[in-house]
Design a protein around this motif. Structure first.
Motif, PDB file in Angstrom:
ATOM      1  N   GLU A  44       0.844  -1.186   0.000  1.00  0.00           N
ATOM      2  CA  GLU A  44       0.000   0.000   0.000  1.00  0.00           C
ATOM      3  C   GLU A  44       0.882   1.240   0.000  1.00  0.00           C
ATOM      4  O   GLU A  44       1.852   1.327   0.738  1.00  0.00           O
ATOM      5  N   GLU A  45       0.531   2.181  -0.868  1.00  0.00           N
ATOM      6  CA  GLU A  45       1.246   3.452  -0.949  1.00  0.00           C
ATOM      7  C   GLU A  45       0.201   4.543  -1.093  1.00  0.00           C
ATOM      8  O   GLU A  45      -0.323   4.782  -2.175  1.00  0.00           O
ATOM      9  N   GLY A  46      -0.134   5.184   0.038  1.00  0.00           N
ATOM     10  CA  GLY A  46      -1.215   6.144   0.028  1.00  0.00           C
ATOM     11  C   GLY A  46      -2.533   5.443  -0.258  1.00  0.00           C
ATOM     12  O   GLY A  46      -2.909   4.487   0.428  1.00  0.00           O
ATOM     13  N   LYS A  47      -3.212   5.902  -1.301  1.00  0.00           N
ATOM     14  CA  LYS A  47      -4.494   5.301  -1.676  1.00  0.00           C
ATOM     15  C   LYS A  47      -4.346   4.234  -2.747  1.00  0.00           C
ATOM     16  O   LYS A  47      -5.345   3.774  -3.319  1.00  0.00           O
ATOM     17  N   VAL A  48      -3.119   3.854  -3.021  1.00  0.00           N
ATOM     18  CA  VAL A  48      -2.842   2.833  -4.031  1.00  0.00           C
ATOM     19  C   VAL A  48      -2.565   1.504  -3.342  1.00  0.00           C
ATOM     20  O   VAL A  48      -1.697   1.421  -2.468  1.00  0.00           O
ATOM     21  N   VAL A  49      -3.308   0.472  -3.714  1.00  0.00           N
ATOM     22  CA  VAL A  49      -3.179  -0.847  -3.087  1.00  0.00           C
ATOM     23  C   VAL A  49      -3.010  -1.892  -4.189  1.00  0.00           C
ATOM     24  O   VAL A  49      -3.835  -1.991  -5.100  1.00  0.00           O
ATOM     25  N   ILE A  57     -10.612  -0.669  -4.664  1.00  0.00           N
ATOM     26  CA  ILE A  57      -9.865  -0.123  -3.525  1.00  0.00           C
ATOM     27  C   ILE A  57      -8.758   0.809  -3.996  1.00  0.00           C
ATOM     28  O   ILE A  57      -8.641   1.949  -3.557  1.00  0.00           O
ATOM     29  N   SER A  58      -7.929   0.321  -4.912  1.00  0.00           N
ATOM     30  CA  SER A  58      -6.808   1.118  -5.390  1.00  0.00           C
ATOM     31  C   SER A  58      -7.300   2.279  -6.237  1.00  0.00           C
ATOM     32  O   SER A  58      -8.165   2.113  -7.103  1.00  0.00           O
ATOM     33  N   LYS A  59      -6.757   3.461  -5.993  1.00  0.00           N
ATOM     34  CA  LYS A  59      -7.168   4.659  -6.698  1.00  0.00           C
ATOM     35  C   LYS A  59      -6.329   4.944  -7.946  1.00  0.00           C
ATOM     36  O   LYS A  59      -6.532   5.954  -8.600  1.00  0.00           O
TER      37      LYS A  59
END
Length: 320
Positions: A37-42, A87-89
């Motif tokens: 996970e990196e911020g809103k990126v999953v 989930i991932s943006k």
């Protein structure tokens, strides 16, 4: 007790790690899940294994029977990472602050769990480790991931923003080439940079700029500047035959200074090794989704080979 081991637990993103699982049942069906996970990126990936007679799995030696990749590949869980739907943006794993590490989390699940069902499963054992440096950064503004990784290999690096950052142009058409020439002069005169010339590394539009700098900076072309040209045969953005056209248009006596590598099955975005392969991305500058092309397995292999060639190229020619 099931034991999950990662060696080394802290590594650069261009370094391989070993993943093993012990104390499972012989011939047990298990799924190894990797998550970052990196911020809103999953991003998630998974691989299905059948344990050996000792109840062990060694990702470097045992074949994945399914999941996000198949076959024997010690880093398959990394380059096959995919954004988690809903989930991932973002469709790219982006690392903005290259001074902080990526943290990857590993889990071992009972049975062969389909990728789409991973969020519903309970792990048998889980753990985490750090993968230092960075991965994919933005395609505009300051893009530091490659400079950070090269710096970790001993090179004095300067990541140069050239559009959509502070007061820089918002369009590639408005870029002033003198801006790059001034940057070259600044870096070449820096006390941490050894004399004798500098190297320029660029991807996509940055690669075009690298060519222009190699031909126009401080008589570099006259002084036999060397060029490493890496491209994918399945590139959906640039036509691969442009590479041959470029070489043909160069003076005949200079063509020996150009090393062209065309990777079968690789797409446009050839990045450092083991990071998620992206066959498409949302380009903010153009306001559209771009298809990069490439076949996942072939592109992952190209990224590993291209990085090895790039390091060798820079070590060879910048030390002369």
């Amino acid at each position: 007790m099931v034991c999950l081991n990662v060696n080394p637990r802290v590594a650069l993103v261009d370094e391989k790690v070993s993943i093993t699982v012990n104390s499972l049942r012989p011939q047990q069906r298990v799924t190894i899940l990797l998550r970052v996970e990196e911020g809103k990126v999953v991003f998630n990936s998974c691989a299905h294994f059948l344990t050996d007679q000792q109840g062990q799995v060694n990702v470097s030696q045992h074949a994945s029977l399914g999941g996000t990749y198949r076959g024997v590949d010690s880093m398959g869980l990394f380059w096959s990472l995919k954004p988690v739907p809903g989930i991932s943006k973002a469709s790219l794993l982006r690392k903005i602050d290259v001074t902080t590490p990526l943290v990857f989390r590993l889990s071992v699940l009972d049975d062969h769990v389909p990728f789409d069902d991973l969020r519903l499963s309970t792990p048998v054992v889980k753990g985490h480790f750090l993968q230092c440096s960075t991965c994919l950064a933005q395609r505009e503004g300051v893009t530091e991931f490659r400079a950070a990784l090269l710096a970790s290999r001993g090179f004095a690096c300067f990541a140069l923003a050239y559009f959509r950052y502070d007061d820089l142009p918002t369009s590639l058409a408005d870029i002033d080439f003198d801006y790059f020439l001034n940057a070259v002069d600044w870096l070449a005169s820096h006390p941490s940079v050894q004399p004798g010339g500098i190297g320029v590394v660029g991807t996509s539009k940055g690669g075009e700029l690298a060519f222009l700098l190699g031909m126009s900076t401080d008589q570099a072309w006259t002084n036999n500047a060397k060029i490493l040209y890496l491209c994918g045969e399945d590139d959906s953005v640039w036509r691969t035959d442009f590479a041959n056209t470029f070489i043909v248009t160069c003076p005949e006596e200079k063509r020996k200074n150009i090393e062209l590598i065309v990777y079968p099955g690789a797409g446009h975005l050839i990045e450092p090794p083991y990071m998620p392969v992206s066959t498409s991305l949302n380009n903010k500058a153009l306001g559209m989704k771009m298809v990069m092309g490439g076949q996942t397995e072939a592109h992952a292999a190209a990224q590993e080979d291209a990085w090895r060639r790039l390091l060798h190229f820079l070590e060879t020619h910048l030390s002369q």
